[in-house]
Design a protein around this motif. Structure first.
Motif, PDB file in Angstrom:
ATOM      1  N   LYS A 189     -62.436 -28.484   7.259  1.00 21.40           N
ATOM      2  CA  LYS A 189     -63.439 -28.788   8.281  1.00 21.40           C
ATOM      3  C   LYS A 189     -63.655 -30.292   8.378  1.00 21.40           C
ATOM      4  O   LYS A 189     -63.779 -30.851   9.462  1.00 21.40           O
ATOM      5  CB  LYS A 189     -64.761 -28.094   7.916  1.00 21.40           C
ATOM      6  CG  LYS A 189     -64.835 -26.675   8.442  1.00 21.40           C
ATOM      7  CD  LYS A 189     -64.866 -26.688   9.957  1.00 21.40           C
ATOM      8  CE  LYS A 189     -65.030 -25.288  10.512  1.00 21.40           C
ATOM      9  NZ  LYS A 189     -64.735 -25.224  11.948  1.00 21.40           N
ATOM     10  N   TRP A 204     -62.078 -24.941   2.316  1.00 17.44           N
ATOM     11  CA  TRP A 204     -62.704 -24.857   3.632  1.00 17.44           C
ATOM     12  C   TRP A 204     -63.360 -26.180   4.006  1.00 17.44           C
ATOM     13  O   TRP A 204     -63.188 -26.676   5.126  1.00 17.44           O
ATOM     14  CB  TRP A 204     -63.750 -23.732   3.618  1.00 17.44           C
ATOM     15  CG  TRP A 204     -64.570 -23.673   4.848  1.00 17.44           C
ATOM     16  CD1 TRP A 204     -64.183 -23.184   6.057  1.00 17.44           C
ATOM     17  CD2 TRP A 204     -65.914 -24.121   5.015  1.00 17.44           C
ATOM     18  NE1 TRP A 204     -65.197 -23.295   6.967  1.00 17.44           N
ATOM     19  CE2 TRP A 204     -66.276 -23.871   6.355  1.00 17.44           C
ATOM     20  CE3 TRP A 204     -66.847 -24.715   4.158  1.00 17.44           C
ATOM     21  CZ2 TRP A 204     -67.535 -24.191   6.857  1.00 17.44           C
ATOM     22  CZ3 TRP A 204     -68.093 -25.023   4.657  1.00 17.44           C
ATOM     23  CH2 TRP A 204     -68.425 -24.762   5.992  1.00 17.44           C
ATOM     24  N   ASN A 228     -60.739 -22.223  12.699  1.00 17.29           N
ATOM     25  CA  ASN A 228     -61.689 -21.320  13.355  1.00 17.29           C
ATOM     26  C   ASN A 228     -60.994 -20.086  13.932  1.00 17.29           C
ATOM     27  O   ASN A 228     -61.514 -19.440  14.822  1.00 17.29           O
ATOM     28  CB  ASN A 228     -62.450 -22.058  14.459  1.00 17.29           C
ATOM     29  CG  ASN A 228     -61.522 -22.541  15.556  1.00 17.29           C
ATOM     30  OD1 ASN A 228     -60.303 -22.475  15.408  1.00 17.29           O
ATOM     31  ND2 ASN A 228     -62.075 -23.027  16.638  1.00 17.29           N
ATOM     32  N   PHE A 245     -67.858 -20.108  11.253  1.00 19.50           N
ATOM     33  CA  PHE A 245     -67.453 -21.511  11.043  1.00 19.50           C
ATOM     34  C   PHE A 245     -66.117 -21.640  10.313  1.00 19.50           C
ATOM     35  O   PHE A 245     -65.915 -22.567   9.542  1.00 19.50           O
ATOM     36  CB  PHE A 245     -68.513 -22.290  10.255  1.00 19.50           C
ATOM     37  CG  PHE A 245     -69.895 -22.159  10.799  1.00 19.50           C
ATOM     38  CD1 PHE A 245     -70.230 -22.718  12.030  1.00 19.50           C
ATOM     39  CD2 PHE A 245     -70.860 -21.467  10.094  1.00 19.50           C
ATOM     40  CE1 PHE A 245     -71.500 -22.586  12.540  1.00 19.50           C
ATOM     41  CE2 PHE A 245     -72.141 -21.340  10.611  1.00 19.50           C
ATOM     42  CZ  PHE A 245     -72.465 -21.895  11.834  1.00 19.50           C
ATOM     43  N   GLY A 255     -60.547 -27.615  14.184  1.00 13.10           N
ATOM     44  CA  GLY A 255     -60.421 -27.195  12.801  1.00 13.10           C
ATOM     45  C   GLY A 255     -60.380 -25.701  12.623  1.00 13.10           C
ATOM     46  O   GLY A 255     -60.385 -24.939  13.580  1.00 13.10           O
TER      47      GLY A 255
END
Lengths: 369, 165
Positions: A44, A40, A56, A66, A54
């Protein structure tokens, strides 16, 4: 590689309990926090650096958190995917390779201290799983065994691209292992030990951090460590544009995930080694262990030690996270080297520089002492 | 516990060694040799020779065997019908082991007490400091000679290969 001799003199129960707690802590840190979350973080971060939004999309009733849910969906996807073994592949070795890759990545952490020594209710807690005399050599040994995971995967897949990837891993690891060992000799000379806990303790003074005493060694080591990690700019074994995915082309599902995990865990280990050798380990600049313990003295001697320990462990992991972030930054910044460039860098630049560094370090030590 | 680990390492070391000789596949042989070296490192560690154990892993299991695998993969050696049959190899292996066993037995019979007895290791035995000190004092000359020899071999290899490239 375990010292049995001092066992009988100690009280076994608290010793074993301490050991269990430490192992469970490190294992859960690696497998529970870093292995899933780094994917993750990487997404990101790359999105941030490439001016994208990114990950989402995955959401539960509209909550995306997030993009954290992508971790969950990834895990489900990898677990339920078909586990494919290509025809003509060596089934045993094909099955074994991911395990050989992931186990060394996990056990390498054993000698890295994530805190100092604390006197808790009369029991001396030493926050390292195995305080070995050979210290860093153990990590080198484990890392060199880890190479086989990729090499065997490349061989067992019965695929030319995989084989080429495996061969490249072999060549790259071999070249950089030599250089990596030599880049750290300076550090061992300066601190006069290979024991990671002693190196950590010697860095209590901010100006005795490895980065100040061995700046050249630091830069050389980081280059070698990146190469050992097989990530961009040193990812020729898995170069997508040339070899599809290199040695793990023929892997799917959980076994693919294990290679991926091994890579992330190696990154955690590299960051931890960097912190332990060059950035003071668990130490806080200008704040010694004694000062912290005195500051929390109002809690009583034992609780003060507990708080100090928690702060030190937190500082250590914060530094590690920072280094993981920087390593990823390098990954998203630099383009991939060519095969011959990687070899040239290893043998013709890093190796001679490391040797010069050793000679200069020796001369300086002789002059100072 | 120690004994259990000794038998474990010993068994797998033997398994690796025998398997290496018996296997038809070059890659399998190389991997089994790695198993053998790994177990030897375990045995060294049990003898308190930690440095030797680590070096065994780094140099032999790590570097040398990666190189061997590298060459096997580069030449792409797949399964080969051996020149000698499995029976012959097995017979030879049994013969050599039996010979070794008998020689040891005969020596033990003829000169009892001559076999070195187990001694308590010296303080700090097998640590990095102890090994380093010995290497750079008592054994400095052999150490340097060995390194010059290795250097000569390396230079020789480069010169031999260079004329062909």
């Amino acid at each position: 590689m375990f010292d049995y001799t001092y066992l009988p003199e100690m009280n076994l129960i608290p010793y074993l309990a301490e050991m269990m707690v430490k192992i469970v802590f490190i294992f859960s840190m690696n497998m529970g926090v870093f292995a899933p979350l780094l994917g993750w973080v990487e997404r990101k971060q790359s999105a941030l650096m490439q001016d994208r939004i990114g990950a989402n999309r995955a959401d539960i009733f509209g909550f995306t958190v997030f993009g954290l849910l992508h971790t969950l969906t990834d895990a489900i996807k990898l677990l339920t995917k078909e586990d494919f073994i290509p025809r003509g592949a060596d089934r045993t070795l094909h099955y074994l390779a991911p395990f050989i890759a992931v186990v060394p990545a996990l056990v390498a952490f054993a000698v890295i201290p994530f805190g100092g020594q604390y006197e808790l209710w009369g029991h001396k807690a030493n926050l390292v799983i195995a305080d070995l005399d050979v210290g860093m050599l153990y990590i080198f040994a484990v890392a060199s065994v880890g190479t086989y995971g990729a090499v065997i995967a490349g061989w067992a897949s019965n695929n030319n691209w995989s084989l080429l990837g495996g061969i490249r891993v072999g060549a790259q690891m071999l070249s950089y292992e030599v250089a990596m060992g030599l880049t750290l000799v300076g550090i061992f000379m300066v601190y006069g030990t290979l024991r990671m806990t002693e190196i950590g303790a010697a860095q209590e003074n901010f100006f005795h951090w490895g980065i100040f005493l061995q700046p050249v060694g630091f830069f050389l080591f980081i280059a070698c460590a990146l190469a050992e990690n097989k990530r961009t700019p040193f990812d020729i074994p898995e170069a997508e544009s040339e070899l599809i995915a290199g040695y793990f082309t023929e892997y799917s599902g959980l076994k693919f995930a294990m290679f991926w995990m091994a890579e992330f865990l190696e990154m955690v280990t590299i960051s931890a080694v960097l912190v332990a050798l060059f950035f003071g380990g668990w130490q806080i600049p200008f704040v010694s262990h004694q000062m912290l313990a005195d500051f929390f003295g109002f809690l009583g001697p034992n609780l003060a030690q507990v708080v100090t320990m928690l702060i030190h462990v937190g500082v250590f992991w914060a530094k590690v996270c920072l280094w993981i972030f920087i390593l990823m930054l390098i990954r998203w910044t630099l383009p991939r080297f060519r095969y011959d460039q990687v070899m040239k860098l290893g043998w013709k630049i890093i190796l001679p520089l490391a040797l010069i560094n050793i000679a200069v370090t020796g001369a300086v030590i002789l002059l100072v002492r | 516990m120690q004994l259990l680990m000794f038998y474990g390492f010993g068994f797998f070391a033997l398994f690796g060694a025998i398997g290496m000789v018996m296997s038809r596949q070059p890659v399998m042989s190389a991997l089994l040799l790695i198993v053998n070296m790994f177990c030897l490192a375990g045995l060294y560690a049990q003898l308190d020779a930690h440095v030797i154990a680590a070096l065994q892993l780094i140099v032999y299991a790590g570097a040398v065997m990666v190189l061997v695998l590298f060459v096997i993969m580069l030449l792409n050696l797949r399964e080969k019908q051996g020149i000698v049959s499995k029976h012959q190899v097995a017979l030879q292996a049994v013969g050599i082991s039996a010979l070794g066993f008998f020689v040891t037995a005969i020596i033990a019979r003829l000169e009892p007490g001559k076999l070195p007895a187990a001694k308590e290791p010296a303080e700090g035995f097998g640590t990095m400091a102890a090994v380093g000190k010995l290497l750079f004092t008592d054994y400095l000359l052999p150490f340097e000679i060995a390194s010059v020899l290795l250097l000569a071999a390396m230079v020789g290899a480069v010169i031999l290969a260079k004329s062909k490239v």
